[in-house]
Design an enzyme around this catalytic site. Structure first.
Site, PDB file in Angstrom:
ATOM      1  N   GLU A  12       7.705  22.194  22.203  1.00 22.65           N
ATOM      2  CA  GLU A  12       6.576  21.286  22.397  1.00 22.65           C
ATOM      3  C   GLU A  12       5.254  21.804  21.851  1.00 22.65           C
ATOM      4  O   GLU A  12       4.275  21.057  21.800  1.00 22.65           O
ATOM      5  CB  GLU A  12       6.441  20.997  23.897  1.00 22.65           C
ATOM      6  CG  GLU A  12       7.719  20.415  24.462  1.00 22.65           C
ATOM      7  CD  GLU A  12       7.817  20.434  25.973  1.00 22.65           C
ATOM      8  OE1 GLU A  12       8.495  19.572  26.528  1.00 22.65           O
ATOM      9  OE2 GLU A  12       7.209  21.321  26.607  1.00 22.65           O
TER      10      GLU A  12
ATOM     11  N   GLN B 273      17.663  14.181  31.504  1.00 23.03           N
ATOM     12  CA  GLN B 273      17.353  15.527  31.065  1.00 23.03           C
ATOM     13  C   GLN B 273      17.599  16.536  32.188  1.00 23.03           C
ATOM     14  O   GLN B 273      17.488  17.728  31.976  1.00 23.03           O
ATOM     15  CB  GLN B 273      15.882  15.616  30.618  1.00 23.03           C
ATOM     16  CG  GLN B 273      15.546  14.668  29.470  1.00 23.03           C
ATOM     17  CD  GLN B 273      14.081  14.647  29.091  1.00 23.03           C
ATOM     18  OE1 GLN B 273      13.533  13.591  28.827  1.00 23.03           O
ATOM     19  NE2 GLN B 273      13.422  15.806  29.043  1.00 23.03           N
TER      20      GLN B 273
ATOM     21  N   ARG C 159       6.779  15.019  25.127  1.00 25.48           N
ATOM     22  CA  ARG C 159       7.078  16.281  24.464  1.00 25.48           C
ATOM     23  C   ARG C 159       6.019  17.340  24.765  1.00 25.48           C
ATOM     24  O   ARG C 159       5.444  17.932  23.852  1.00 25.48           O
ATOM     25  CB  ARG C 159       7.191  16.071  22.958  1.00 25.48           C
ATOM     26  CG  ARG C 159       7.888  17.216  22.261  1.00 25.48           C
ATOM     27  CD  ARG C 159       8.178  16.892  20.821  1.00 25.48           C
ATOM     28  NE  ARG C 159       8.957  17.946  20.217  1.00 25.48           N
ATOM     29  CZ  ARG C 159       9.758  17.769  19.173  1.00 25.48           C
ATOM     30  NH1 ARG C 159       9.890  16.597  18.633  1.00 25.48           N
ATOM     31  NH2 ARG C 159      10.423  18.776  18.664  1.00 25.48           N
ATOM     32  N   CYS C 160       5.690  17.510  26.066  1.00 25.54           N
ATOM     33  CA  CYS C 160       4.796  18.627  26.380  1.00 25.54           C
ATOM     34  C   CYS C 160       5.027  19.062  27.803  1.00 25.54           C
ATOM     35  O   CYS C 160       5.504  18.290  28.626  1.00 25.54           O
ATOM     36  CB  CYS C 160       3.328  18.274  26.177  1.00 25.54           C
ATOM     37  SG  CYS C 160       2.575  17.344  27.512  1.00 25.54           S
TER      38      CYS C 160
END
Lengths: 184, 291, 785
Positions: free
Chosen positions: C738, C221, C368-369
């Site tokens: 998110e 990423q 996902r945060c």
């Protein structure tokens, strides 16, 4: 054919490990393919590594995620849990076989139009399951659609738009078949 | 994950398959749907010398009523159970169970024979065939024999099937009028193994009295659990709340669950009771002509 | 011109279809495992069956005899090259391969390189390792207790305690609690979970022995940061390193860290001079890649009798596994956990976190945060419900009473954050209206009379995303800016490159929309590229909802730089002074004579064919955007559940999500992000968890046991928006990827606990398995039919 009760004599191996191989003939996306494979060759590896059809993905190895879904004689199956030798003499269709003559299938179109994909990794398998569902039931309810894709996991979309995309594809197929000149 | 090497055979008859199993003397495995076996091989928890693929044996996939039995061929796909109008009408317990098995993709390959023979207490069909009083037709080196489903399951992954035998057919006594049956299961998520499941089969007489009853449980013991005492207590009765509660209690007593990710022992045991009651209620409604 | 509002095709606010989808629906995406290079070898890895053990012998002779196997790599081999250990992002270190001790089950032990995937697997299976088991510590409380076996004997400190971190006014908070007429306290455990992107991790490493050029295609990423880390760790010159992040099949934070497999493939390529591919299988992914959460939280809230909250006190023990390999900005060992005051104006707050080593895989990555924001939101939103329960007031009423009011923004929280903008009451009011909150409460009262269990849960979350301002945000010293490089070709078509990397978020589309809006060029004419460090400008990558807040802003600023230059070219073409030209309605126009204008395409052509004296030819700009502040998306979610009293099964009947992410660039994509985020909030609330037994054996290490939600139980999400732009972002956008993962879990748990209120239940730890509900009902008495 692999119906012989004896293993085919060892031939050029697809893997380096040098075990005995079997000759298989498979029709993939309408084309007949003949190859020598080790019996342990998984269908998904045969498609991806031997035929270069990398649209079929591997997501889990244990037949839980459905990223590897292809059609075997018209029915969706998980190609990570099928041996290539098992499909000799049969027909396999992959995501690469959905587009015909440069035209996306209704399912492919609908996945784009309804935002039924994000990272795209589960998408080929999801579309293969959707295609098979709509062939049986072109007008599935929410519940029927969700049940049909319960073996295909998606981590991005939360399924809402996948359900919409499948139902949209069903409508497209119905209107195409009822249009003048359309297929019955 | 890659399976280890093995030899592959695709015999064209049951006898040929049995001969292969005999030749490998327990070190060959039958490949039917492959959806339990192939993952085990990929994890290298199973390393058979050879696979005997029975999918190319003709006339092993069928589903028909004949000579007093519903006969289901071993390589019939579990998805075919779901599609059968005959089952939906006369053996709805099998429609119920097929809907619970894994997912539609797995059911397109997974076989009835595999589900019945694997011996995993989480499989759905064993409880159903026990409740229905089925008989399993197997063929081995000495020819065919029948094993009552009630005698088939010995322990986790251990059945009465010899390593050189092949299951060929599941024989279920033909449905009678006023017969009703149902399968109930709960799971943490669809496609997961059961927290618990219950199969019930009832035949009632004209007065609504239970003539015969079969009950068995999924996922609450080392193997499928027959709830024989619970079923026996129902015979001759017109079911009341008391009978249902009693059957649930007796069924719970028959369980021997182990605690795991799907729940602690007490919970699984209690769920067996809840599901027995629900399965009986639905079976009874079906026996009386409902759905 | 007509009276229509001028717009550009594919500009901001339009639900245009995604540019990336054409390849994905044809099966023509290029994910890492789809690449095949000439002469490519394959790496497989033998792993430890033990959670803690001494390695007494490694025998690789059988593995080397497997046909096709070319090499094995052990920890001793790496040690000789100084590569047995590598640094983590948090000033700790982790093993590439162990030289003498394994510290978690499934840890990498020996790498096997072969000329086929199957041979590599056979080779790994043939590796023999002798172990001498050591005492295992899996409970972080036991790990930091006196006398616990020390896991990291390589450190000076003879302890499993890693660090202590605290923020806020301890004394002031204690005083506020002492004075408070009401206070509530609760232990909350947020278990270890795994992102489980559908694509696992993998790479192809290629060292060209002639040129010294090292190229790695990898599932990352953050390709640029990886390049620098590789340069620093290996000593390879950075200009000779190229990191390519191809199509990524989902990231969610799991593709931020550097895993041993990447390093092993690189070493194998250096050793063999051939490209080496490593692809994880799902079990390896679940068992050895970085986890998320694993926070043991004790939280307390103090309030006035009328429910006005006054102080928050939180003490947390973080289980980091055997090393602190969290992916946080360097100055924030507990991430942004101190956003924990949430949507409420606590006058006093104090938060402390201690971190412990255990015999588990490393991590502390997001799921996902934004860094530890889920943990914070879960805590405060659960505590607000516990307070409401204690005070016997409606949880919606308690929130509406306490929200930071719209006029208080920018708002400085007790723990030092400056919230950019918000209108919390509006979002909650909208959610309540959509779901008919009053009607639901009436229905619930009716059901309770009948003995049925129905619950309604609210979560009014505030996120903190878009890391981040360079004053405080860096990773290994590299400031957390992000970048855009925009080039307009002579024919008016655009190539734009970014330092971020989409993993399914649709950057190729949304960035094009931003540029379309800013440049007046249709989005169809704009090509977006990311993920190749040889071509893209440096950036810190995509995670923590930072792409739109940082690189999206960079796109806008770069476009504005181009417009500034374009104005001078337009003036030249229009034969007026640059001061008389303005950018209006997607064209350069002479002030007061708007029909006298030049389009960006005309200006672009002139930039290469007729550029004015004193102006450089060409039309391009780069921007490295250093955000002045974080962005603070927010929202209110309401969840309705029904519970089967006999089985304890929870069914989510409805779930309404009202999100406010500021300006919306593509509503279709934003909704898709929210649907996915909600599902990844639903999952840990009800299904997902990774557990270890006392011997360190993992439970939940494959998709057989790790239960990712299917379409069947996933609710049919209902979404709506309010729009409160960020005042400091050039487009007013805040980021959205998110929010829903962060906001959803407490709404679901609050609904379940609300359903069980008649039983006096205040809290249930996630995931709420049916058996947990059943145990409560069972303990409180047999269910009444």
């Amino acid at each position: 054919m692999a119906t012989s009760a004896r293993p085919v004599a060892p031939a050029a191996s697809l893997t380096s490990a040098g075990g005995p191989t079997s000759r298989i003939q498979v029709t993939v996306n309408g084309r007949s393919v003949v190859a020598e494979v080790e019996p342990r060759t998984l269908l998904v590896h045969f498609l991806r590594e031997v035929l270069g059809l990398t649209g079929t993905h591997i997501g889990c190895d244990t037949s839980h995620c459905g990223a590897c879904t292809v059609h075997l004689d018209g029915k969706p199956v998980k190609s990570c849990t099928v041996l290539a030798v098992q499909v000799s003499g049969r027909e396999v269709r992959t995501v690469e076989g959905l587009e015909v003559d440069g035209k996306l299938s209704p399912v492919q179109e609908a996945f784009v139009e309804a935002h039924g994909l994000q990272c795209g990794f589960c998408t080929p398998g999801m579309m293969m399951t959707a295609t098979a569902l709509l062939a049986r039931n072109p007008n599935p309810t929410d519940a029927e659609t969700r049940d049909a894709i319960r073996g295909n996991l998606c981590r991005c979309t939360g399924y809402v738009n996948i359900v919409k995309a499948i139902q949209l594809a069903g409508k497209k197929m119905q209107s195409a078949s009822s249009a003048p000149g359309g297929k019955p | 994950m890659i399976p280890p090497q093995f030899e592959y055979y695709a015999p064209s008859s049951v006898d040929e398959a049995v001969a292969l199993l005999r030749r490998f003397d327990g070190e060959a495995k039958v490949l039917a749907g492959g959806h339990s076996l192939i993952p085990l091989m990929k994890l290298r928890l199973a390393e058979p010398k050879a696979l005997v693929d029975i999918n190319r044996i003709p006339n092993l996939a069928y589903l028909r009523e004949e000579d007093g039995y519903l006969r289901i061929g071993a390589t019939t796909r579990t998805g075919d159970l779901l599609d059968s109008a005959l089952l939906r009408k006369s053996y709805p317990i099998l429609t119920d169970a097929a809907q619970e098995i894994a997912d539609p993709l797995v059911r397109n390959l997974g076989t009835v024979g595999g589900n019945v023979c694997h011996g995993d207490p989480g499989n759905d069909l064993p409880a159903c065939i026990l409740a229905l009083g089925a008989v399993l037709a197997v063929t081995g080196p000495t020819g065919p024999r029948e094993i009552p489903a009630a005698e088939f399951y010995r322990d986790t992954f251990v059945t009465a099937l010899e390593p050189t035998e092949i299951l060929t057919e599941v024989r279920i006594p033909k449905a009678r009028s006023h017969q009703g049956n149902a399968y109930q299961k709960i799971e943490k998520r669809v496609g997961d193994f059961a927290i618990a499941g219950a199969a019930a089969n009832l035949v009632v007489d004209g007065a609504g009295r239970i003539e015969t009853a079969g009950l068995a449980l999924t996922g609450v013991g080392p193997t499928v659990v027959p709830a024989t005492a619970a079923a026996a207590a129902l015979v001759g009765e017109v079911l009341s709340e008391t009978h249902l509660a009693n059957a649930a209690r007796l069924a719970e007593a028959a369980t021997d669950p182990s605690g795991d990710l799907r729940g602690p022992v007490a919970y699984k045991r209690a769920m067996a009771g809840v599901l027995v009651r629900r399965a009986l209620e639905r079976a009874l409604a079906r026996a009386k002509g409902g759905s | 011109m007509s009276a229509q509002v001028p717009s550009v095709k594919g500009g901001i606010g339009q639900s245009i279809l995604r540019k990336e989808d054409g390849r994905f629906v044809r099966g023509k995406g290029s994910y890492i495992d789809d690449f095949k290079l000439p002469g490519m070898l394959y790496l497989d890895i033998a792993r430890s069956p033990y959670a803690h053990a001494k390695i007494t012998a490694i025998r690789t002779d059988k593995a080397l005899k497997v046909p096709g196997v070319l090499a094995v790599i052990t920890g001793k081999d790496l040690e000789a090259a100084g590569l047995a250990w590598m640094p983590t992002l948090m000033s700790d270190k982790q093993m590439v391969l162990p030289t003498d001790t394994v510290m978690y089950q499934a840890q990498e032990v020996v790498g096997v390189v072969a000329d086929s995937r199957y041979a590599a697997a056979d080779g790994a299976a043939a590796v023999e390792v002798d172990y001498e088991p050591l005492p295992v510590v899996t409970d972080p409380f036991k790990a930091i207790a006196p006398g616990a076996p020390v896991i990291r004997t390589d450190r000076k400190e003879a302890s499993n305690h890693i660090w202590h971190w605290e923020t806020g006014d301890r004394a002031g908070t204690d005083r506020a609690f002492a004075a408070a007429p009401v206070s509530v306290a609760q232990d909350l455990y947020i278990p270890r979970i795994h992102v489980s992107s559908m694509e696992t991790c993998g790479c192809i490493a290629q060292m060209d022995p002639v040129s010294g050029r090292f190229t790695i295609w990898m599932t990352t990423q953050a390709p640029h940061a990886i390049r620098t880390v590789f340069a620093l760790v290996t000593g390879l010159p950075e200009q000779n390193i190229r990191v390519i992040s191809p199509d990524i099949g989902g990231g969610f934070g799991g593709k931020v860290p550097v895993y041993p497999g990447y390093v092993l493939a690189s070493v194998a390529s250096i050793k063999t001079g051939r490209p080496v591919k490593w692809i994880e299988d799902r079990s390896e992914n679940l068992q050895a890649d970085s986890f998320a959460r694993d926070y043991h939280i004790h939280a307390e809230v103090a309030a006035e009798r009328d429910g006005t909250v006054t102080a928050l006190r939180v003490k947390t023990l973080a289980d980091h596994g055997y090393t602190d390999a969290a992916a946080n900005p360097s100055k924030f060992p507990a991430g942004l956990f101190h956003i924990i005051t949430g949507s409420y104006p606590f006058a006093q707050a104090f938060v402390e976190v201690d971190a412990a080593y255990t015999n588990k895989p490393p991590g502390g990555i997001a799921y996902r945060c934004s860094f530890r924001v889920t943990e914070a939101v879960y805590t405060i939103e659960r505590m607000m419900d516990i307070l409401a329960h204690r005070l016997r007031v409606d949880p919606a009423e308690l929130r509406l009473k306490n929200f930071i009011p719209p006029e208080a923004f920018p708002y400085r929280s007790a723990l030092g954050w400056t919230y950019d903008s918000g209108n919390y009451g509006a979002a909650l009011a909208k959610a309540m209206e959509i779901i008919d909150y009053a009607g639901l409460r009436r229905e619930q009262a009716e059901k309770r009379r009948k003995g049925e269990l129905m619950g309604i849960g609210i979560s009014s979350f505030t996120e903190i995303v878009g890391a981040g301002p360079s004053a405080t945000f860096d990773i290994l010293g590299i400031k957390m800016f992000d970048s855009a490089e925009v080039r307009i070709h002579p024919t008016g078509k655009v190539l734009a490159r970014f330092g971020t990397k989409s993993q399914g978020q649709g950057h190729e589309t949304t960035y094009a929309q931003i540029l379309a809006e800013e440049l007046g060029i249709p989005a169809d004419d704009i090509r977006v590229e990311e993920g190749d460090t040889d071509t893209a400008p440096y950036g810190l990558g995509t995670y923590a909802s930072r792409s739109t807040p940082t690189a999206g802003a960079a796109a806008a600023i770069a476009a504005r730089k181009i417009r500034e230059k374009g104005r001078r070219i337009a003036a030249h073409l229009l034969e007026v002074s640059p001061d008389d030209v303005e950018w209006k309605d997607f064209a350069f126009r002479v002030k007061g004579v708007p029909t006298k204008s030049k389009t960006m395409q005309e200006v672009a052509f002139a930039a290469y064919t007729n550029h004015p004296p004193g102006v450089e030819a060409g039309l391009e700009a780069v921007d490295y955007y250093d955000p002045p502040n974080m962005t603070y998306p927010f929202g209110s979610y309401i969840c309705v559940v029904d519970i089967d009293k006999e089985t304890g099964q929870v069914k989510v009947r409805r779930f309404v999500a009202v999100d406010d992410c500021g300006t919306i660039i593509n509503p279709m994509i934003v909704d898709g992000q929210i649907h996915g985020g909600l599902t990844m909030g639903f999952a840990p609330a009800l299904l997902e968890e990774i557990q270890y037994d006392e011997n360190g054996n993992i439970h939940g290490g494959s998709f057989m046991d790790y239960l990712v939600p299917t379409a069947v139980e996933t609710p049919n999400w209902e979404t709506a928006k309010t729009v409160t732009p960020s005042p400091h972002h050039p487009l007013g956008a805040k980021g959205v990827g998110e929010s829903a993962t962060v906001g959803a879990p407490p709404a679901i748990v609050n609904a379940v606990v609300d359903a069980l209120q008649p039983y006096g239940v205040e809290h249930i730890d996630i995931p709420i398995h049916p058996w947990k509900v059943w145990q409560i009902l069972h303990a409180k008495g047999a269910p009444t039919p």
